[in-house]
Design a protein around this motif. Sequence first.
Motif, short mmCIF file in Angstrom:
data_model
loop_
_atom_site.label_atom_id
_atom_site.label_comp_id
_atom_site.label_asym_id
_atom_site.label_seq_id
_atom_site.Cartn_x
_atom_site.Cartn_y
_atom_site.Cartn_z
N ALA A 23 2.25 60.18 58.80
CA ALA A 23 2.48 60.84 60.10
C ALA A 23 3.83 61.55 60.15
O ALA A 23 3.97 62.61 60.76
CB ALA A 23 2.37 59.82 61.24
N ARG A 24 4.83 60.98 59.47
CA ARG A 24 6.16 61.59 59.46
C ARG A 24 6.18 62.95 58.78
O ARG A 24 7.08 63.75 59.00
CB ARG A 24 7.18 60.66 58.77
N ARG A 25 5.19 63.24 57.94
CA ARG A 25 5.13 64.55 57.30
C ARG A 25 4.68 65.63 58.28
O ARG A 25 4.85 66.82 58.02
CB ARG A 25 4.19 64.50 56.09
N PHE A 26 4.10 65.21 59.40
CA PHE A 26 3.71 66.15 60.44
C PHE A 26 4.70 66.12 61.61
O PHE A 26 4.94 67.12 62.25
CB PHE A 26 2.31 65.79 60.99
N ILE A 27 5.25 64.92 61.88
CA ILE A 27 6.06 64.70 63.07
C ILE A 27 7.44 64.20 62.64
O ILE A 27 7.54 63.23 61.89
CB ILE A 27 5.40 63.65 63.99
N ALA A 73 -5.28 59.53 61.93
CA ALA A 73 -3.83 59.77 62.01
C ALA A 73 -3.54 61.26 62.04
O ALA A 73 -2.68 61.72 62.81
CB ALA A 73 -3.12 59.09 60.84
N LYS A 74 -4.22 62.02 61.20
CA LYS A 74 -4.00 63.47 61.18
C LYS A 74 -4.31 64.08 62.54
O LYS A 74 -3.53 64.88 63.07
CB LYS A 74 -4.87 64.13 60.10
N ALA A 80 -4.55 66.20 51.45
CA ALA A 80 -4.74 65.34 50.28
C ALA A 80 -3.41 65.05 49.60
O ALA A 80 -3.12 63.91 49.21
CB ALA A 80 -5.70 65.99 49.29
N ASN A 81 -2.58 66.09 49.48
CA ASN A 81 -1.25 65.90 48.88
C ASN A 81 -0.39 64.96 49.71
O ASN A 81 0.36 64.14 49.17
CB ASN A 81 -0.54 67.24 48.70
N GLU A 82 -0.48 65.08 51.03
CA GLU A 82 0.31 64.22 51.90
C GLU A 82 -0.17 62.77 51.84
O GLU A 82 0.62 61.84 51.97
CB GLU A 82 0.27 64.73 53.34
N LYS A 126 5.00 56.76 48.31
CA LYS A 126 6.26 56.38 48.94
C LYS A 126 6.20 54.95 49.47
O LYS A 126 7.16 54.19 49.35
CB LYS A 126 6.60 57.35 50.07
N ALA A 127 5.06 54.57 50.05
CA ALA A 127 4.92 53.21 50.56
C ALA A 127 4.98 52.20 49.42
O ALA A 127 5.55 51.11 49.58
CB ALA A 127 3.61 53.06 51.32
#
Length: 199
Positions: A39-43, A81-82, A114-116, A123-124
Amino acid sequence: MKIAGTINEDIYAIRLQQGDEMAFRYVMERYFPIITVFARRFITNHAVAEDVAEETFIKLWRYHEKVTTFQSLKAFLYITAKNGCLNELRKEKNQQYRHKVYEANIDREEDFVANEIIRAEVKAEIIRTVNSLPGKMKRVFELSYLDGLPNREIAKQLNVSVNTVKGQKARALELVKEKLQGRDILPFALLLLAAMQKD
Protein backbone atom coordinates in the motif's frame (compact mmCIF):
# COMPACT_ATOMS: atom_id res chain seq x y z
CA MET A 1 7.98 -16.78 -7.06
CA LYS A 2 7.65 -18.84 -3.91
CA ILE A 3 8.34 -16.87 -0.74
CA ALA A 4 7.01 -19.25 1.88
CA GLY A 5 8.95 -22.08 3.43
CA THR A 6 8.03 -25.75 3.24
CA ILE A 7 4.71 -25.30 5.03
CA ASN A 8 1.65 -26.18 2.95
CA GLU A 9 -0.17 -22.89 3.17
CA ASP A 10 -3.22 -24.24 1.33
CA ILE A 11 -4.10 -25.91 4.62
CA TYR A 12 -4.50 -22.46 6.16
CA ALA A 13 -6.65 -21.38 3.22
CA ILE A 14 -8.98 -24.34 3.75
CA ARG A 15 -9.16 -23.69 7.48
CA LEU A 16 -9.83 -20.01 6.87
CA GLN A 17 -12.62 -20.90 4.44
CA GLN A 18 -14.16 -22.89 7.29
CA GLY A 19 -14.00 -19.86 9.59
CA ASP A 20 -10.95 -20.88 11.64
CA GLU A 21 -9.78 -17.79 13.58
CA MET A 22 -6.30 -19.22 14.19
CA ALA A 23 -5.81 -19.60 10.42
CA PHE A 24 -6.95 -16.00 9.97
CA ARG A 25 -4.45 -14.82 12.61
CA TYR A 26 -1.67 -16.74 10.84
CA VAL A 27 -2.50 -15.05 7.53
CA MET A 28 -2.77 -11.63 9.13
CA GLU A 29 0.53 -11.93 11.03
CA ARG A 30 2.32 -13.09 7.90
CA TYR A 31 0.75 -10.74 5.35
CA PHE A 32 -0.20 -7.56 7.21
CA PRO A 33 3.36 -6.15 6.90
CA ILE A 34 3.49 -7.19 3.23
CA ILE A 35 0.16 -5.57 2.38
CA THR A 36 1.20 -2.42 4.27
CA VAL A 37 4.44 -2.23 2.24
CA PHE A 38 2.42 -2.80 -0.93
CA ALA A 39 0.00 0.00 0.00
CA ARG A 40 2.90 2.37 0.72
CA ARG A 41 3.90 2.16 -2.95
CA PHE A 42 0.62 3.88 -3.78
CA ILE A 43 0.15 6.01 -0.66
CA THR A 44 2.92 8.02 1.04
CA ASN A 45 1.13 8.33 4.40
CA HIS A 46 2.07 5.30 6.51
CA ALA A 47 -1.00 5.58 8.77
CA VAL A 48 -3.35 5.63 5.77
CA ALA A 49 -1.51 2.66 4.24
CA GLU A 50 -2.01 0.73 7.48
CA ASP A 51 -5.71 1.68 7.45
CA VAL A 52 -5.97 0.23 3.95
CA ALA A 53 -4.25 -2.96 5.13
CA GLU A 54 -6.59 -3.25 8.13
CA GLU A 55 -9.65 -2.78 5.94
CA THR A 56 -8.27 -5.41 3.56
CA PHE A 57 -8.12 -8.00 6.34
CA ILE A 58 -11.56 -7.02 7.64
CA LYS A 59 -12.90 -7.78 4.16
CA LEU A 60 -10.93 -11.03 4.02
CA TRP A 61 -12.64 -12.22 7.20
CA ARG A 62 -16.02 -11.00 5.94
CA TYR A 63 -15.64 -12.99 2.71
CA HIS A 64 -13.50 -15.87 4.03
CA GLU A 65 -15.87 -18.48 2.60
CA LYS A 66 -14.76 -17.47 -0.92
CA VAL A 67 -11.15 -18.51 -0.22
CA THR A 68 -10.27 -21.81 -1.93
CA THR A 69 -6.45 -21.85 -2.13
CA PHE A 70 -3.63 -19.78 -0.68
CA GLN A 71 -3.03 -18.28 -4.12
CA SER A 72 -6.64 -17.12 -4.32
CA LEU A 73 -6.27 -15.73 -0.79
CA LYS A 74 -3.19 -13.71 -1.80
CA ALA A 75 -4.93 -12.49 -4.95
CA PHE A 76 -7.86 -11.33 -2.82
CA LEU A 77 -5.52 -9.43 -0.48
CA TYR A 78 -3.63 -7.63 -3.24
CA ILE A 79 -6.68 -6.79 -5.34
CA THR A 80 -8.58 -5.52 -2.30
CA ALA A 81 -5.58 -3.49 -1.11
CA LYS A 82 -5.01 -2.02 -4.57
CA ASN A 83 -8.64 -0.96 -4.82
CA GLY A 84 -8.48 0.49 -1.31
CA CYS A 85 -5.40 2.50 -2.27
CA LEU A 86 -7.05 3.86 -5.39
CA ASN A 87 -10.08 4.88 -3.36
CA GLU A 88 -7.80 6.76 -0.97
CA LEU A 89 -5.97 8.43 -3.85
CA ARG A 90 -9.26 9.64 -5.27
CA LYS A 91 -9.80 11.44 -1.98
CA GLU A 92 -6.47 13.22 -2.29
CA LYS A 93 -6.70 16.95 -2.94
CA ASN A 94 -3.43 16.77 -4.85
CA GLN A 95 -4.61 15.12 -8.06
CA GLN A 96 -1.15 15.47 -9.59
CA TYR A 97 0.15 12.89 -7.13
CA ARG A 98 -2.54 10.41 -8.16
CA HIS A 99 -1.65 10.88 -11.82
CA LYS A 100 2.04 10.42 -11.08
CA VAL A 101 1.68 7.25 -9.02
CA TYR A 102 -1.07 5.42 -10.82
CA GLU A 103 -2.48 6.91 -13.99
CA ALA A 104 0.96 7.21 -15.57
CA ASN A 105 1.14 3.42 -15.28
CA ILE A 106 -2.41 2.63 -16.35
CA ASP A 107 -1.38 1.27 -19.77
CA ARG A 108 0.77 -1.32 -18.04
CA GLU A 109 -1.25 -1.69 -14.85
CA GLU A 110 -0.88 -5.46 -14.58
CA ASP A 111 2.93 -5.33 -14.84
CA PHE A 112 3.06 -2.38 -12.45
CA VAL A 113 0.97 -4.12 -9.79
CA ALA A 114 2.78 -7.45 -10.27
CA ASN A 115 6.13 -5.74 -9.74
CA GLU A 116 4.84 -4.02 -6.62
CA ILE A 117 3.59 -7.35 -5.24
CA ILE A 118 7.03 -8.90 -5.68
CA ARG A 119 8.67 -5.83 -4.17
CA ALA A 120 6.35 -5.89 -1.16
CA GLU A 121 6.91 -9.59 -0.47
CA VAL A 122 10.68 -9.32 -0.82
CA LYS A 123 10.86 -6.23 1.41
CA ALA A 124 8.71 -7.93 4.06
CA GLU A 125 11.02 -10.96 3.97
CA ILE A 126 14.03 -8.66 4.40
CA ILE A 127 12.33 -7.05 7.42
CA ARG A 128 11.66 -10.47 8.98
CA THR A 129 15.32 -11.35 8.49
CA VAL A 130 16.52 -8.03 9.91
CA ASN A 131 14.43 -8.60 13.06
CA SER A 132 16.81 -11.44 13.98
CA LEU A 133 19.90 -9.19 13.93
CA PRO A 134 21.58 -8.00 17.16
CA GLY A 135 20.08 -4.81 18.65
CA LYS A 136 22.38 -1.98 17.51
CA MET A 137 23.13 -3.64 14.17
CA LYS A 138 19.41 -4.05 13.54
CA ARG A 139 18.82 -0.36 14.34
CA VAL A 140 21.59 0.78 11.97
CA PHE A 141 20.18 -1.39 9.21
CA GLU A 142 16.65 -0.08 9.74
CA LEU A 143 17.74 3.57 9.76
CA SER A 144 19.81 3.10 6.62
CA TYR A 145 17.86 0.73 4.41
CA LEU A 146 14.29 1.15 5.67
CA ASP A 147 14.23 4.81 6.75
CA GLY A 148 16.68 5.94 4.09
CA LEU A 149 18.96 7.98 6.35
CA PRO A 150 22.57 8.73 5.33
CA ASN A 151 25.45 7.46 7.46
CA ARG A 152 26.16 10.86 9.00
CA GLU A 153 22.56 11.24 10.22
CA ILE A 154 22.54 7.70 11.63
CA ALA A 155 25.80 8.36 13.46
CA LYS A 156 24.30 11.52 14.95
CA GLN A 157 21.11 9.75 16.09
CA LEU A 158 22.98 6.83 17.67
CA ASN A 159 25.84 8.97 19.01
CA VAL A 160 28.52 6.88 17.29
CA SER A 161 31.13 7.56 14.62
CA VAL A 162 30.39 7.37 10.89
CA ASN A 163 32.96 4.57 10.61
CA THR A 164 31.06 2.59 13.25
CA VAL A 165 27.87 3.00 11.23
CA LYS A 166 29.63 1.84 8.06
CA GLY A 167 31.03 -1.19 9.86
CA GLN A 168 27.66 -2.12 11.37
CA LYS A 169 25.95 -1.74 7.99
CA ALA A 170 28.50 -3.93 6.23
CA ARG A 171 28.25 -6.66 8.86
CA ALA A 172 24.44 -6.47 8.92
CA LEU A 173 24.29 -6.79 5.14
CA GLU A 174 26.54 -9.85 5.25
CA LEU A 175 24.32 -11.47 7.91
CA VAL A 176 21.19 -10.75 5.89
CA LYS A 177 22.81 -12.31 2.81
CA GLU A 178 23.79 -15.37 4.85
CA LYS A 179 20.28 -15.79 6.21
CA LEU A 180 18.76 -15.48 2.72
CA GLN A 181 21.38 -17.69 1.07
CA GLY A 182 19.76 -20.43 -0.98
CA ARG A 183 16.40 -18.65 -1.03
CA ASP A 184 14.93 -17.81 -4.42
CA ILE A 185 14.31 -14.23 -3.30
CA LEU A 186 18.02 -13.50 -2.72
CA PRO A 187 18.67 -11.83 -6.14
CA PHE A 188 15.55 -9.68 -5.74
CA ALA A 189 16.54 -8.83 -2.17
CA LEU A 190 20.03 -7.72 -3.21
CA LEU A 191 18.63 -5.51 -5.98
CA LEU A 192 16.11 -3.98 -3.61
CA LEU A 193 18.72 -3.37 -0.91
CA ALA A 194 20.99 -1.68 -3.43
CA ALA A 195 18.15 0.65 -4.41
CA MET A 196 17.33 1.38 -0.78
CA GLN A 197 20.90 2.07 0.38
CA LYS A 198 22.05 5.56 1.32
CA ASP A 199 25.72 6.54 1.50
